[in-house]
Design a protein around this motif. Structure first.
Motif, PDB file in Angstrom:
ATOM      1  N   UNK A   1      53.352  48.088  42.079  1.00 62.46           N
ATOM      2  CA  UNK A   1      52.361  49.022  41.425  1.00 62.46           C
ATOM      3  C   UNK A   1      51.153  49.577  42.448  1.00 62.46           C
ATOM      4  N   UNK A   2      50.836  50.826  42.502  1.00 67.18           N
ATOM      5  CA  UNK A   2      49.922  51.301  43.230  1.00 67.18           C
ATOM      6  C   UNK A   2      48.589  50.649  43.072  1.00 67.18           C
ATOM      7  N   UNK A   3      47.636  50.254  44.136  1.00 69.93           N
ATOM      8  CA  UNK A   3      46.447  49.423  43.847  1.00 69.93           C
ATOM      9  C   UNK A   3      45.446  50.324  42.860  1.00 69.93           C
ATOM     10  N   UNK A   4      45.610  51.492  42.907  1.00 67.03           N
ATOM     11  CA  UNK A   4      44.445  52.132  41.858  1.00 67.03           C
ATOM     12  C   UNK A   4      45.020  51.886  40.297  1.00 67.03           C
ATOM     13  N   UNK A   5      46.244  51.912  40.345  1.00 66.20           N
ATOM     14  CA  UNK A   5      46.832  51.607  38.887  1.00 66.20           C
ATOM     15  C   UNK A   5      46.590  50.039  38.578  1.00 66.20           C
ATOM     16  N   UNK A   6      46.769  49.392  39.365  1.00 64.81           N
ATOM     17  CA  UNK A   6      46.319  47.952  39.176  1.00 64.81           C
ATOM     18  C   UNK A   6      45.029  47.643  38.788  1.00 64.81           C
ATOM     19  N   UNK A   7      44.084  48.239  39.469  1.00 63.04           N
ATOM     20  CA  UNK A   7      42.489  48.091  39.319  1.00 63.04           C
ATOM     21  C   UNK A   7      42.315  49.148  37.749  1.00 63.04           C
ATOM     22  N   UNK A   8      43.054  49.941  37.403  1.00 62.13           N
ATOM     23  CA  UNK A   8      42.938  50.436  35.958  1.00 62.13           C
ATOM     24  C   UNK A   8      43.573  49.410  35.022  1.00 62.13           C
ATOM     25  N   UNK A   9      44.646  48.878  35.377  1.00 60.07           N
ATOM     26  CA  UNK A   9      44.945  47.893  34.401  1.00 60.07           C
ATOM     27  C   UNK A   9      44.194  46.683  34.028  1.00 60.07           C
ATOM     28  N   UNK A  10      43.605  46.114  35.225  1.00 58.82           N
ATOM     29  CA  UNK A  10      42.654  45.255  34.978  1.00 58.82           C
ATOM     30  C   UNK A  10      41.155  45.545  34.299  1.00 58.82           C
TER      31      UNK A  10
END
Length: 351
Positions: free
Chosen positions: A31-40
């Motif tokens: 998963x792209x880093x930006x998406x992971x940050x949004x998930x978090x």
């Protein structure tokens, strides 16, 4: 009073602890880093909301009544609600935690993103989401229509060539000025790169093999918002933009690691990469220094400005999209339409 909805209990196989760990790891790596940050961020918000509204924790799979309440609570303007209203009390709790800005109804896109994250968490656990239940799907559709509003632009104004030239004029010959010039010119001339894409570039992503002979620099983005990892086509820089990047690499001595980096007060580059927020600050600072009002444009103005200028110059939209990497023709066409309508002779019928 109607009976409460029953917990959502889909008939799916249960993952072993080892398989769950492996699956979660795969999601993280894929998963792209930006998406992971949004998930978090969304997981923190959802967890805090459930605690504030129900004094309980997340359940897997989540119960339909809690998912339904989430939609209802986030589809209302709570500024005029009674102070004892449960939805308002939960919202005030989130505001006190810094997780919500106001009691106003959140944008439909914000609610959509949080629901999408919540559904993704269920997929990671091989569980069906309660948001797929017919009642919740219908409720979400009604809420979206009720809260419909014009879509806000990501940048108040596009950074067209004329604006970019004025902004570049603020970049001096200090290392900071050389870096900012390279950031702005690469971000614009390579197709209007997103700030996360600019910040994520590594020195290994820049190929200078044709620079001395042809003045060309090749860029290899590992992934973008619209392309999969390893499947992003190579992009090209030429002319002034290529020279600006080559000068930055040489003067800053960037041999490996992050391409763009923070700079100390002594005008020395650090080892760590420049963050996406750092790209935002560069654009804001330079645009203001160029004499434009505060908030005139954001980093997305580089992207919208590239496409707007392509339309102004009569470049075929397909050619512009090969650099911008827009997946949707309709989305890229909006920038061309904005230009076309100003040149439409029918708009001058009254004189």
């Amino acid at each position: 009073m109607s009976a409460p909805l029953t917990p959502y209990q889909p008939n799916v196989p249960t993952l072993s602890e080892a398989n769950q760990t492996a699956l979660t790891d795969l999601y993280v790596r894929g998963t792209p880093p930006n998406t992971l940050r949004a998930y978090e961020r969304d997981l923190i918000y959802i967890t805090a909301w459930i605690d504030a509204a129900f004094q309980t924790t997340l359940t897997w799979p989540e119960r339909e009544n809690i998912a339904l309440r989430f939609i209802l609570d986030h589809s209302r303007d709570l500024r005029g609600a009674d102070t004892l209203d449960p939805a308002r009390k939960a919202a005030e709790n989130l505001i006190s935690l810094g997780l919500r800005k106001s009691l106003a109804c959140p944008a439909p896109s914000t609610l959509d993103r949080r629901i999408a994250s919540w559904r993704a968490f269920h997929r990671m656990k091989n569980l069906a989401s309660p948001f797929d239940a017919p009642l919740l799907r219908q409720t979400r559709a009604k809420a979206r229509r009720a809260a419909a509003r014009p879509k806000a632009t990501k940048s108040a104004n596009p950074i067209t060539r004329e604006v970019l030239e004025a902004v570049l004029g603020t970049c001096d010959h200090s290392l900071r000025g050389i870096r900012d010039r390279a950031v702005l010119m690469l971000g614009w001339a390579s197709g209007g790169r997103r700030r996360s894409e600019i910040a994520g570039l590594m020195r290994a992503d820049v190929d200078l093999k044709d620079y001395d002979s042809d003045g060309l620099i090749w860029l290899n983005l590992v992934a973008t918002k619209t392309t999969e990892t390893g499947k992003t086509p190579k992009l090209i820089l030429k002319g002034r933009a290529a020279k600006a990047l080559a000068v930055w690499i040489e003067i800053a001595g960037i041999e490996d690691g992050p391409l763009f980096r923070p700079i100390t007060q002594n005008d020395d580059p650090l080892e760590r990469k420049l963050s996406s927020d750092g790209i935002y600050q560069i654009v804001q600072k330079r645009v203001t220094q160029a004499g434009f009002p505060k908030g005139f444009a954001t980093p997305h103005g580089l992207r919208s400005g590239f496409l707007t200028q392509a339309a102004l110059d009569g470049a075929p939209i397909q050619a512009a999209m090969r650099l911008s990497l827009h997946r949707s023709l309709a989305q890229a066409q909006k920038y061309y339409d904005d230009v076309d309508i100003t040149e439409n002779p029918a708009a001058d019928l009254l004189g």
